[in-house]
Every structure is written in structure tokens, then in C-alpha cells.
Design a protein around this motif. Structure first.
Motif, PDB file in Angstrom:
ATOM      1  N   CYS A   1      16.357 107.324  -1.022  1.00  0.00           N
ATOM      2  CA  CYS A   1      15.403 106.536  -1.762  1.00  0.00           C
ATOM      3  C   CYS A   1      15.768 105.064  -1.773  1.00  0.00           C
ATOM      4  CB  CYS A   1      15.417 107.033  -3.199  1.00  0.00           C
ATOM      5  SG  CYS A   1      13.846 107.336  -3.834  1.00  0.00           S
ATOM      6  N   GLN A   2      17.025 104.805  -2.078  1.00  0.00           N
ATOM      7  CA  GLN A   2      17.465 103.415  -2.105  1.00  0.00           C
ATOM      8  C   GLN A   2      17.398 102.806  -0.718  1.00  0.00           C
ATOM      9  OE1 GLN A   2      21.192 104.440  -4.269  1.00  0.00           O
ATOM     10  NE2 GLN A   2      20.871 102.408  -5.113  1.00  0.00           N
ATOM     11  N   ALA A   3      17.756 103.616   0.275  1.00  0.00           N
ATOM     12  CA  ALA A   3      17.726 103.107   1.637  1.00  0.00           C
ATOM     13  C   ALA A   3      16.300 102.799   2.073  1.00  0.00           C
ATOM     14  CB  ALA A   3      18.362 104.108   2.593  1.00  0.00           C
TER      15      ALA A   3
ATOM     16  N   LEU B   1      26.728  97.853   6.057  1.00  0.00           N
ATOM     17  CA  LEU B   1      25.589  97.020   6.410  1.00  0.00           C
ATOM     18  C   LEU B   1      24.444  97.213   5.422  1.00  0.00           C
ATOM     19  CD1 LEU B   1      26.180  95.532   8.979  1.00  0.00           C
ATOM     20  CD2 LEU B   1      24.600  97.018  10.195  1.00  0.00           C
ATOM     21  N   THR B   2      24.193  98.476   5.039  1.00  0.00           N
ATOM     22  CA  THR B   2      23.003  98.770   4.243  1.00  0.00           C
ATOM     23  C   THR B   2      23.286  98.765   2.750  1.00  0.00           C
ATOM     24  OG1 THR B   2      23.463 101.097   4.619  1.00  0.00           O
ATOM     25  CG2 THR B   2      21.801 100.082   6.010  1.00  0.00           C
ATOM     26  N   GLY B   3      24.482  98.362   2.366  1.00  0.00           N
ATOM     27  CA  GLY B   3      24.740  98.183   0.942  1.00  0.00           C
ATOM     28  C   GLY B   3      25.201  99.421   0.203  1.00  0.00           C
ATOM     29  N   LEU B   4      25.425 100.518   0.925  1.00  0.00           N
ATOM     30  CA  LEU B   4      25.910 101.714   0.230  1.00  0.00           C
ATOM     31  C   LEU B   4      27.393 101.557  -0.113  1.00  0.00           C
ATOM     32  CD1 LEU B   4      24.106 104.506   2.258  1.00  0.00           C
ATOM     33  CD2 LEU B   4      23.677 103.856  -0.102  1.00  0.00           C
TER      34      LEU B   4
ATOM     35  N   THR C   1      17.149  96.659   2.332  1.00  0.00           N
ATOM     36  CA  THR C   1      15.949  97.162   3.000  1.00  0.00           C
ATOM     37  C   THR C   1      14.792  96.178   2.850  1.00  0.00           C
ATOM     38  OG1 THR C   1      16.698  99.371   2.447  1.00  0.00           O
ATOM     39  CG2 THR C   1      14.441  99.156   3.225  1.00  0.00           C
ATOM     40  N   GLU C   2      14.675  95.610   1.655  1.00  0.00           N
ATOM     41  CA  GLU C   2      13.617  94.635   1.427  1.00  0.00           C
ATOM     42  C   GLU C   2      13.751  93.452   2.370  1.00  0.00           C
ATOM     43  OE1 GLU C   2      12.760  92.962  -2.580  1.00  0.00           O
ATOM     44  OE2 GLU C   2      12.954  95.071  -3.175  1.00  0.00           O
TER      45      GLU C   2
ATOM     46  N   THR D   1       8.991 100.587   6.594  1.00  0.00           N
ATOM     47  CA  THR D   1       9.454  99.454   5.789  1.00  0.00           C
ATOM     48  C   THR D   1       9.321  98.139   6.545  1.00  0.00           C
ATOM     49  OG1 THR D   1      11.734  99.536   6.552  1.00  0.00           O
ATOM     50  CG2 THR D   1      11.162 100.964   4.702  1.00  0.00           C
ATOM     51  N   GLU D   2       8.753  98.177   7.753  1.00  0.00           N
ATOM     52  CA  GLU D   2       8.614  96.999   8.619  1.00  0.00           C
ATOM     53  C   GLU D   2       9.939  96.272   8.766  1.00  0.00           C
ATOM     54  OE1 GLU D   2       4.892  94.620   8.133  1.00  0.00           O
ATOM     55  OE2 GLU D   2       4.814  95.761   6.269  1.00  0.00           O
ATOM     56  N   PRO D   3      10.928  96.938   9.343  1.00  0.00           N
ATOM     57  CA  PRO D   3      12.248  96.318   9.410  1.00  0.00           C
ATOM     58  C   PRO D   3      12.335  95.236  10.481  1.00  0.00           C
ATOM     59  CG  PRO D   3      12.280  98.436  10.511  1.00  0.00           C
ATOM     60  CD  PRO D   3      10.908  98.285   9.922  1.00  0.00           C
TER      61      PRO D   3
END
Lengths: 300, 263, 407
Positions: free
Chosen positions: C285-287, B51-54, B84-85, B176-178
Motif C-alpha cells: 500500500c505504501q509502495a 531507494l523506495t523508503g522502506l 512513490t509520489e 502511479t505514472e512513475p
């Protein structure tokens, strides 16, 4: 065609020597994940010890065979001792520190050893006594394959077989493989990890010492700085083959040796070292896992 | 209230020959607390990582709906920082704070993707950069107050007690205001008292309108917290529904609860 | 303090070292004249030296272990050094800065131009150290090829001056920007590598640049180098040699001040925080939405920018450059400065540079052992005090927000 074969064999013996040094890098990396930057210096110290011992024995007038054997033993004993001691001083206290701390320590150790030899001995190039005679039976093909090349190839092959047997079949070899896979697990099943790490340094350093002796008698001169370049090149070979993998180190070394030999033979000898460095940069960028290595995925 | 904000379709992840996620469907609605549960090794964390791109999933789609911007964003294949953005923020099962930074700085890092100043801003520190900096500090401070860590503000993150470290991770993600907050086993390793505090915190955050998807082991905690639950085993979804439905679901009992009783 | 057992152990260790150093320290052969020189005195030195050092080594290791236990109990922030405590109070800080600046200004009037020259060199290393500190100390990227960017700066001035007669002030920004561009070009492919691989790639890159400079005679005039490079101009006035030396010295003082100012702002900024976070944990950091590549590239190219600028100054100062000035050793020296001073710590790096560059200059007897000492420093710092002689000042930075908040 003769030229091609000549280049082929000189590349092969070059690769063989890289392999002897590259093994040390790859074994240490496999076990503690450290680029042992000072490994090239171990090889340099092997060459210097050989130089000293061989010269003394020549002065004493011993027979050639005895000189070769005793010099080899001395080189192995001292290089191994240096490898052992370096690990205890510069790496062991950093076992749980970040990877880069240990690498910086290794770089420092490398600088220290270089300058230690420079100060204690000399900065000049020293002429190394000829130890390997031109064999009579090699006479007909001597213009293509030198006697030294032959000796280098045979010695390397024997050393490799010895190492393979050691790692495959002995107790310490099994302990080494276990530690490389999972240090914590190895510790839990009762393997003395510190001893395994020391053994790795001793074995790797011994191989480097043999390489030092061979290359010194092949090229005919030594200097305190030879370890830096040879170290970088052997490291390149180890990465090329896939760092951590022993067959990989041998394969990578042969590929690097041949590449260098043909490149300098057919293209230009000015850029001999540039080839090696460029190869190093390119592999690390495009295939950091090397030819035989496994890509490591980071666990989250 | 019931608009879908995250939609996952047929998500599949192979590691070599091992299928860690098998054709997984999941959705999260705005303002709810959704939970993903399953026995150890069921693939829950792998799901978060996809989900988070890892990790790059082998197959499937991930869509994030930004109702405020009227956009549907495909998250598959994006880099973690882009994800995250776009509005997913996560915590980690094995705490990953910045140990040598202070508590406040840890939260300030969370503001990174919502702010802009770069080299030039740092050099000249013009009015806009200064205003931005002040906003970062103020907001981080507020978030720390909310999670109850403001008294630790200037301590190093590594010196915090364990439960506080977990809360700091949540604070950092909140900064990060998710659109959707992902919590990876937030109660792992906590003592009962800390767990109660955590449940209160999560409920409080949810009351503010924050949508949450959490992975959890602790059945009791999930049952009391979540609006909807997804259950997975061996990479597959085996059930979904409201807590009381899940409690009675025979597949779940055999796959999950049954196993726990055995163990 | 030392038990008998420990003394015994140290005695054994020193015997081991006698054996170890025997073929290098004691025997010296001449293979042409076939003579052997036995330097038995060295046995004594090694024996005594390694005995004392082994005791010290173990004593410091012991103390370090004790300390790390204490730190955990008290929290790290209490154990701050005297310098930190002085610098936190604005009154003392301004006083210290004033004294330092005053000394720097009057220095050329009190000493010979030889001394001024040495000080200029030291100041150049201060800036180089601060530049590398961005890359290694803040962003945690071990760059072993830093000297390559220094070379880019030096050669861009030398060549532009030689071919087109461009002056120092015109090339200063060009050299810096060229180096920064090189940093981006190199950084783009390599910055996704893991830390230790990155170190080796940058080392390889540095060596490639040097070897190309050495062998591509048509471009760089090869090993013989480029001479007669113009000194910096002073509003079009020709300066005498002494005046030029003093002029460059003041330029360097100015550069150091500007660098400190800018680096200070950098590490206090959003970008600086991102670097430190990146150093601590890349994945977290990336997260958190930090663009890893962009942030690393910024560090890498900013570090290169400073190296390039100082490269231009170096070429202008010595008026002669050749590839021999840009070996790996140079990178290692700058790295030693950063490591000794304290990674991430501005004051530490400044002190580190001054100590490492000035000490061997003033203690001539030591200069022979310079590189030996640098190597030993790297090892000892990593083993005993990885945070450097003056640990990162970032610890006080965290107090600023609170002040601003209350105001």
C-alpha cells in the motif's frame, strides 16, 4: 522508612504474582505470536478451583499443609487442562489465519469463560479461606512484611527456577525454544510443533494457576471478573519486559508491581488501575519492544 | 534520451554489524532499461528497499531528477508513499498484491497518489470527484489492456495465474505514472513461456519511453533486455557497463558467473 | 455420516469435558456456612452437550476444509449468498428497501412504546456496528476501545446540557466532532503500531477513559453519573414520554438511513479502496503511494465520529448516564456484531446488530446467556466463517465500473 519498605515488599509480591501470569502471555506469544487474551481467565479458573477444593478440604478437616498442597495440585491440573483445551478449540484451527482472527477468537474465549463461571457459580465476591498462617518467626517484622508476602515470593522464585530448568535443560524446553525461533524449521527437523504448542499452554496455565491460588489467599476474595484486570496487568508486564522474553516478563512484572505499589502508596489509590493502563499505552507507543525484547524488522 | 533521472551516491546500509550495502554508486538515464545483477544475498533487494523508503540508508544520497518540473529531489529519508509520489514505483520479488481485491481495483490503487478525493469527496460525490473516479477507472482499464489482463478485470487478484500476478504488479506500479519503474526480479519463478511474454511486455513499456531499473537473477534475460548493467557482490558494485562489456568482465565472471557454475 | 471411530472420539471428548467442568459446573461450595452443593444433573448436561457439540465442531471444520478447496477451483465470486443475488437486481433491491422502510415507519403504531424503545436500542447498535465496521471491517484496525468514543459523545451531551443547558441538536455535531477529535488524538501515536498491539492500546485507552470518568468526580460526577439529561427537542415543543420515545425512534431510523448511505459511498470511494488495500497489505500500500497514517486516521476518526453521535443519542434517550455503560464489554458487543455480520459488509452488520440485540430481548430465557453466547459467537465465527454470515458486499461493487465503462 518502614512505610517505604512495606510498599516495597507489597510491590514485590504483587510483581511476583504478575510474573506468574505474565509468563503465560510471553511464552505463548513467543511460540505462536498470539496475545492469548483468555489467559487471565485461566488464572481466574485456577482461583475458583482452589476455592472449591480448599473449602471442601477444610470441611473434611484435613491438616493445613495437606490442604495447601492438594489445593495447589488441583488448581494446576485444572488450569492446565483448560489451557490445553482452549488452545485446541479456539486457536489451533486458526493457526494459518491472520493474526487478528486469532486475537478476536481469544477475546471471545475470554468472554465465554467469564460468563461460564458467572453462570455456573455466582457473580458475588466469594470469601477465600485463609490458607497461609501468620508465621511466628515473622512476628517482629509483621507490620512491614506479611507472611503471605513471604510465601508468595518463595513460591514464585521456586516456580521460576523450575521453569528456567525446564526450558534450558529438558527436551521439551529445547523444542520450545527451537519452535519459537522458527516454526517451519522446527517442523522440518522433526519437532512435533503441535505438542510443543500444547506444552506451552499447559506450562503457562500451570503458572497462572499458582498465581491464582496465591492472589486469592492474599486478597481473600475472588470473583468471575478478576481475570480481566489481572490479565491486562500481566500482559502490560510482559510487554514492558519485552514480549517473548521470559526474563523480560519477570523484570517487567517486578517493575509494574513496584510502580503500582509506590504510586498507590504515595500518590493516590483511586487511580491504581489507571497507572497500569497508562503504562501499557505508553510502552506500546514508545517502546513496543520492551526492556529486554528485540525490535522486529519486517521483511520485505 | 541520455539525461540522468536517478542518481545514487555512496549508498551504505548497515544492519547491526552487517554491511548490506557498501558505498554504492548508480545512475539511471531517461528512457533506458538498466539492470542490477548479483548473486543471492548481494544486497539487491536491500538497495530497492533503501531507494523506495522502506529502509533508511545509513549513509549516502539518492536524487531523482524531474526534468519536466526542472527539479532535483532528494529521496533519502522520505516515507515510501512520498517516494512513490515523486515518481519511483516498484514491484516486489515475492508478489504483494491485494489478494481480496479485484484486478481492476488493484490497478486503481496505483492511481491513489495521483488523485485527491477524500472524506468530503466520498460523502458528497460532487462532479469533480465523479470525474476523478471515471478517470481512475478508465486509465486503470487502459493499463490492464496494455499488459494483457483486461479479461481478468473483475477476478480476485489471488485467483490469477502466477505469471499474470507478476504482470498485474507491473500494471499497478505503472498506474502511479512513475518517472522510473523498479522491477524486483520480475521473472522469478516463471516458466520459459511466461518469461518470453514478460520480456516482450517490458520492452513494450520501454518503447513507450518508460525508464526501468530491474533486479534480475536470470543472466540471459538481463543481457537481452538491458541497455546498461550494474553488477554487485557483497553490497559493493564490482562492475558496470553495457551487456557485452559485462559478459567479458573478469571480476563479474569470478564473482557471479563463476559461482553459478560451481553451484 | 459419522463413523464409529468418530463417535468414540466424541465420547472421549465429552468425558474430558465432564472432568474439565467438574469443579465449576458440579461443585458449588459455600465457604462461610461450610456447605457443599453437588449438582450431579450438570454432569449429564455436559456429557450430552459436549458430545453433540464436539461432533458438530468437527463436522463443520471438515466442511470448511472441503469448501475452501472448492472455492479455489471455482473462484470466490460464484459462491454468493441469496441475499447478495437479490440485492444485485435493482427491482428486488428497491422492493426489499421499500418493505423494510415501510415496516420501520409503521412499527411504532403497531407496537407498544416498550417495543419501540427496544427497537431504538437495536438501531443504535446498527449505527455503532456500521461505525466500527469502517475501522475494523474496512481498514482492518482492531479497535477494542470503541466504547470510549461512545462515552465521549454521551458525556459531552450530558455535561454541556447540565452546565450550559445546550440542547440535543446543538450538541449532536459537537459530540460527534469531539469524539472524532479524540480519535485523531489517540490515533496519531498508536496507528503506526502493529495490529495486535493496536488492539491492546485501544483497549487500554478505553479503560483509562472509563476509569477517569469513574474517579474524577468533579468533572463527571463519578460512578453516580449524570441524570435528568434533556430529551431531544422537537421545534421547541415539550413531548410526552411516549411521544418522545417514538420521536427518538424515528430519529434513529433516519440516522440509520443516512449512515448506510454515507458508509456505502465511503467504501465505494478512493478512500474506501485505500482502506481495503491497507487491510490486505500495508507495505504494498505504501509502495503504491498511499499515506498510511493519514488513511488510517481517517478511518479511526470517522468510526469515532459515529460512535460520538450515537453517544449523544444514547444520553438523550436514557436521560441518565454513568461510567458503567461504557465498559470493555460494550466494545466487545459491538465487535461481536461486526464479526457475526461479516467484516466490511453493510447488510451483514445490520443483520448482526438486529439479531444480537433483539434476540436476547425477545427470548427472555436467553438473555442470561447473552454474553456467553457473544463469546462463543466470536470464537465460532473466527473458526468456521471468518467472513461473517453475510460476506462483504464489496464483491458486487467491482461490477459497477464495467457498467459505467460501457455506458
Amino acid at each position: 522508612m518502614d512505610y517505604f519498605i512495606e510498599l516495597f515488599f507489597s510491590g514485590l509480591s504483587r510483581g511476583a504474582i504478575y510474573a506468574l501470569i505474565a509468563l503465560g502471555y510471553t511464552m505463548v506469544y513467543g511460540i505462536i505470536g498470539l496475545i492469548n487474551f483468555a489467559h487471565g481467565e485461566i488464572y481466574m479458573i485456577g482461583a475458583f478451583t482452589s476455592f472449591t477444593v480448599a473449602t471442601i478440604l477444610t470441611i473434611l478437616g484435613l491438616p493445613l499443609l495437606a490442604i495447601i498442597v492438594l489445593t495447589g495440585i488441583a488448581a494446576v491440573v485444572w488450569s492446565a487442562s483448560y489451557g490445553y483445551t482452549i488452545e485446541k478449540i479456539a486457536y489451533k484451527p486458526l493457526r494459518h489465519a491472520p493474526r487478528l482472527s486469532a486475537l478476536i477468537s481469544a477475546i471471545g474465549m475470554s468472554m465465554f469463560l467469564q460468563n461460564y463461571v458467572l453462570l455456573a457459580q455466582t457473580s458475588d465476591f466469594l470469601p477465600f479461606p485463609t490458607l497461609i498462617p501468620d508465621f511466628a518467626f515473622m512476628e517482629p517484622i509483621a507490620h512491614i512484611v506479611g507472611s503471605t508476602d513471604l510465601v508468595i515470593l518463595i513460591t514464585t522464585t521456586v516456580s521460576m527456577i523450575f521453569l528456567m530448568v525446564l526450558i534450558k535443560y529438558t527436551r521439551i524446553g529445547k523444542a520450545m525454544r527451537a519452535t519459537a525461533q522458527d516454526r517451519t524449521m522446527a517442523m522440518l527437523v522433526g519437532i512435533n510443533v503441535n505438542r510443543v504448542i500444547s506444552a506451552t499452554f499447559v506450562i503457562g496455565s500451570s503458572m497462572a494457576a499458582i498465581g491464582g491460588l496465591l492472589i486469592a489467599s492474599h486478597i481473600g476474595q475472588i470473583n468471575f471478573y478478576i481475570g480481566f484486570l489481572a490479565g491486562i496487568k500481566a500482559f502490560t508486564a510482559a510487554v514492558l519486559g519485552g514480549i517473548g522474553s521470559i526474563p523480560g516478563a519477570v523484570l517487567g512484572s517486578v517493575v509494574l508491581g513496584l510502580t503500582e505499589s509506590f504510586a498507590t502508596g504515595y500518590v493516590s489509590s483511586d487511580y491504581e488501575d489507571v497507572f497500569a493502563f497508562s503504562l501499557l499505552v505508553l510502552i506500546l507507543i514508545f517502546k513496543p519492544s520492551g526492556l529486554l525484547g528485540k525490535a522486529d524488522t519486517q521483511k520485505v | 534520451m541520455s539525461e540522468t533521472i536517478l542518481e545514487v551516491h555512496g549508498l551504505t546500509m548497515d544492519f547491526g554489524g552487517v554491511r548490506a550495502l557498501n558505498n554504492l554508486d548508480l545512475d539511471v538515464r531517461s528512457g533506458e532499461i538498466a539492470a542490477l545483477i548479483g548473486p543471492n544475498g548481494a544486497g539487491k533487494t536491500t538497495f530497492f528497499n533503501c531507494l523506495t523508503g522502506l529502509y533508511l540508508p545509513t549513509k549516502g544520497d539518492i536524487f531523482l531528477y524531474r526534468r519536466d518540473k526542472d527539479k532535483k529531489i532528494s529521496l533519502k529519508g522520505l516515507k515510501p508513499n512520498k517516494v512513490t509520489e515523486h515518481g519511483l514505483a516498484r514491484t516486489f520479488q515475492n508478489i504483494r498484491l491485494f489478494p481480496m481485491m479485484t484486478v481492476l481495483e488493484n490497478v486503481m490503487i496505483g492511481r491513489h497518489c495521483r488523485t485527491k478525493a477524500f472524506v468530503i469527496g466520498a460523502f458528497f460525490r460532487g462532479p469533480r470527484t465523479r470525474r476523478e473516479e471515471e478517470e481512475i477507472i478508465e486509465m486503470s482499464h487502459r493499463i490492464l489492456e496494455k499488459v494483457g489482463l483486461s479479461r481478468f478485470e473483475n477476478d480476485f487478484a489471488m485467483n490469477l495465474p502466477y505469471g499474470a500476478q507478476r504482470r498485474l504488479e507491473i500494471a499497478r506500479a505503472l498506474a502511479t505514472e512513475p518517472v522510473l519503474l523498479l522491477l524486483d526480479e520480475p521473472a522469478a519463478g516463471m516458466n520459459p513461456y511466461e518469461t518470453i511474454e514478460l520480456v516482450n511486455l517490458i520492452q513494450e513499456i520501454a518503447t513507450d519511453g518508460q525508464s526501468i531499473l530491474l533486479i534480475e537473477h536470470d543472466m540471459k534475460l538481463v543481457m537481452s533486455l538491458s541497455d546498461r548493467i550494474f553488477v554487485m557482490d557483497y553490497g559493493k558494485k564490482i562492475a558496470q557497463g553495457r551487456p557485452e562489456e559485462i559478459r567479458l568482465n573478469p571480476a563479474v565472471i569470478t564473482a557471479y558467473l563463476g559461482e553459478e557454475v560451481d553451484a | 455420516m459419522f463413523t464409529l471411530q468418530e463417535l468414540k472420539r466424541s465420547a472421549l471428548i465429552s468425558l474430558w469435558f465432564v472432568f474439565l467442568t467438574f469443579p465449576i459446573m458440579v461443585v458449588k461450595v459455600n465457604s462461610i456456612e461450610k456447605t457443599v452443593q453437588w449438582r450431579w444433573m450438570n454432569v449429564v448436561y455436559v456429557l450430552v452437550g459436549s458430545f453433540v457439540l464436539s461432533l458438530l465442531f468437527r463436522y463443520f471444520l471438515y466442511r470448511k476444509e472441503q469448501q475452501s478447496g472448492e472455492d479455489e477451483q471455482q473462484g470466490d465470486n460464484t459462491g454468493r449468498s441469496l441475499i447478495h443475488r437479490l440485492l444485485i437486481v435493482p427491482k428486488y433491491r428497491n422492493m426489499i428497501y421499500g418493505v423494510l422502510l415501510g415496516t420501520a415507519v409503521v412499527f411504532p403504531f403497531l407496537t407498544s412504546s416498550y417495543q419501540v424503545n427496544i427497537m431504538t436500542t437495536a438501531l443504535m447498535y446498527v449505527v455503532l456496528g456500521l461505525g466500527l465496521n469502517i475501522v475494523v471491517g474496512l481498514a482492518g484496525l482492531l479497535d477494542l476501545g470503541y466504547v470510549a468514543f461512545y462515552a465521549v459523545g454521551a458525556y459531552s451531551y450530558a455535561l454541556l446540557n447540565y452546565h450550559f443547558g445546550l440542547g440535543f441538536w446543538a450538541v449532536l455535531p459537537i459530540g460527534g466532532l469531539l469524539a472524532a477529535m479524540f480519535g485523531i488524538l489517540l490515533g496519531f501515536p498508536v496507528l503506526r503500531l502493529r495490529g495486535d498491539y493496536l488492539a491492546i492500546v485501544t483497549l487500554g485507552f478505553g479503560e483509562i477513559i472509563r476509569l477517569v470518568l469513574e474517579n474524577w468526580g468533579g468533572f463527571s460526577q463519578g460512578p453516580s453519573g449524570i441524570s435528568n439529561i434533556s430529551r431531544p427537542g422537537f421545534f421547541g415543543i415539550e413531548l410526552s414520554l411516549e411521544m418522545a420515545i417514538v420521536y427518538i425512534y424515528y430519529l434513529m431510523v433516519l440516522f440509520v438511513i443516512v449512515t448506510i448511505f454515507l458508509v456505502n459511498r465511503l467504501q465505494d470511494s478512493r478512500l474506501g479502496r485505500a482502506w481495503i488495500a491497507l487491510r490486505e497489505d500495508e507495505i504494498a500500500c505504501q509502495a503504491m503511494g498511499i499515506d498510511k497514517i493519514k488513511t488510517k486516521l481517517a478511518a479511526f476518526s470517522l468510526g469515532a465520529l459515529w460512535a460520538g453521535i450515537i453517544g449523544v443519542v444514547f444520553a438523550a434517550k436514557t436521560t441518565f448516564i454513568n461510567p458503567a455503560s461504557f465498559t470493555f464489554l460494550e466494545s466487545a458487543i459491538i465487535l461481536s456484531i461486526v464479526v457475526l455480520g461479516g467484516m466490511g459488509s453493510i447488510i451483514g452488520v445490520i443483520i448482526g446488530a438486529l439479531v444480537l440485540i433483539l434476540l436476547p430481548e425477545y427470548l427472555r430465557a436467553l438473555s442470561e446467556f447473552r454474553m456467553l453466547a457473544f463469546g462463543a459467537i466470536l470464537v465460532c465465527m473466527m473458526v468456521f466463517r471468518p467472513q461473517g454470515i453475510i460476506a462483504s458486499i464489496r464483491r458486487t461493487y467491482t461490477y459497477k465500473p464495467r457498467n459505467r465503462d460501457e455506458a
